[in-house]
Design a protein around this motif. Structure first.
Motif, PDB file in Angstrom:
ATOM      1  N   GLU A 168       0.819  -1.210   0.000  1.00 40.76           N
ATOM      2  CA  GLU A 168       0.000   0.000   0.000  1.00 40.76           C
ATOM      3  C   GLU A 168       0.855   1.264   0.000  1.00 40.76           C
ATOM      4  O   GLU A 168       0.601   2.220   0.739  1.00 40.76           O
ATOM      5  CB  GLU A 168      -1.013  -0.008   1.148  1.00 40.76           C
ATOM      6  N   GLU A 185       1.353   4.153  -2.024  1.00 40.80           N
ATOM      7  CA  GLU A 185       0.695   4.857  -3.116  1.00 40.80           C
ATOM      8  C   GLU A 185       1.687   5.572  -4.033  1.00 40.80           C
ATOM      9  O   GLU A 185       1.541   5.545  -5.258  1.00 40.80           O
ATOM     10  CB  GLU A 185      -0.321   5.866  -2.574  1.00 40.80           C
ATOM     11  N   GLN A 194      -7.575  10.018  -8.616  1.00 40.91           N
ATOM     12  CA  GLN A 194      -7.866   9.585  -7.254  1.00 40.91           C
ATOM     13  C   GLN A 194      -8.470   8.186  -7.306  1.00 40.91           C
ATOM     14  O   GLN A 194      -9.261   7.889  -8.194  1.00 40.91           O
ATOM     15  CB  GLN A 194      -8.850  10.552  -6.593  1.00 40.91           C
ATOM     16  N   TRP A 195      -8.103   7.358  -6.367  1.00 41.86           N
ATOM     17  CA  TRP A 195      -8.641   6.008  -6.282  1.00 41.86           C
ATOM     18  C   TRP A 195      -8.483   5.491  -4.865  1.00 41.86           C
ATOM     19  O   TRP A 195      -7.725   6.039  -4.077  1.00 41.86           O
ATOM     20  CB  TRP A 195      -7.958   5.059  -7.273  1.00 41.86           C
ATOM     21  N   ASN A 196      -9.207   4.427  -4.583  1.00 43.33           N
ATOM     22  CA  ASN A 196      -8.979   3.723  -3.323  1.00 43.33           C
ATOM     23  C   ASN A 196      -8.312   2.389  -3.679  1.00 43.33           C
ATOM     24  O   ASN A 196      -8.231   2.026  -4.851  1.00 43.33           O
ATOM     25  CB  ASN A 196     -10.286   3.552  -2.532  1.00 43.33           C
ATOM     26  N   TRP A 197      -7.869   1.681  -2.685  1.00 44.12           N
ATOM     27  CA  TRP A 197      -7.099   0.458  -2.962  1.00 44.12           C
ATOM     28  C   TRP A 197      -7.935  -0.590  -3.680  1.00 44.12           C
ATOM     29  O   TRP A 197      -7.432  -1.297  -4.551  1.00 44.12           O
ATOM     30  CB  TRP A 197      -6.475  -0.088  -1.673  1.00 44.12           C
ATOM     31  N   GLN A 225     -10.350  -0.042  -5.858  1.00 40.18           N
ATOM     32  CA  GLN A 225     -10.403   0.372  -7.267  1.00 40.18           C
ATOM     33  C   GLN A 225      -9.083   0.054  -7.966  1.00 40.18           C
ATOM     34  O   GLN A 225      -9.080  -0.472  -9.089  1.00 40.18           O
ATOM     35  CB  GLN A 225     -10.648   1.875  -7.390  1.00 40.18           C
TER      36      GLN A 225
END
Length: 117
Positions: free
Chosen positions: A49, A51, A84-87, A89
């Motif tokens: 994780e 980023e 922008q994204w979350n994990w 996605q």
């Protein structure tokens, strides 16, 4: 998806005309040999994780895909690099990307065969 959705046929045509079939095939062989390592580094960054590392590696993969005319694959990586994204996605985009590499790469081979005849 059609060839024009998946491939940058204009770029591939330029390569074909300037490098010939053999030169283009060498470029594709180089892509094939490095993309697995690039994807492995990306997966390690996702697993931890990290980023910043994910975005950096996505940029590198995007460039590799674009350099051989794999337009649609580059878009997946551009989304990961710039948006922008979350994990969840990001992981889904990466799964979709991974599932698409072989069939999209095969479309270049089919395109090349058609060009050669």
């Amino acid at each position: 998806m059609t060839n024009s959705d998946v491939l940058d046929t204009e770029l591939l045509t330029q390569y074909y005309e300037s490098l010939g079939k053999e030169g283009l095939m060498l470029s594709l062989e180089t892509f094939d040999s490095v993309i697995k390592d690039y994807a492995s580094v990306l997966q390690t960054a996702v697993d931890s994780e990290d980023e910043e590392a994910v975005r950096s590696q996505a940029h590198k993969i995007k460039g590799a895909c674009r350099s051989v005319g794999l337009k649609a694959l580059a878009v997946y990586m551009e989304n990961i690099e710039k948006h922008q994204w979350n994990w969840a996605q990001a992981e889904q985009w990466l799964l979709n990307w991974a599932d698409s590499v072989t069939p999209h790469r095969q479309q270049i081979d089919m395109w090349l065969e058609q060009k050669s005849h």
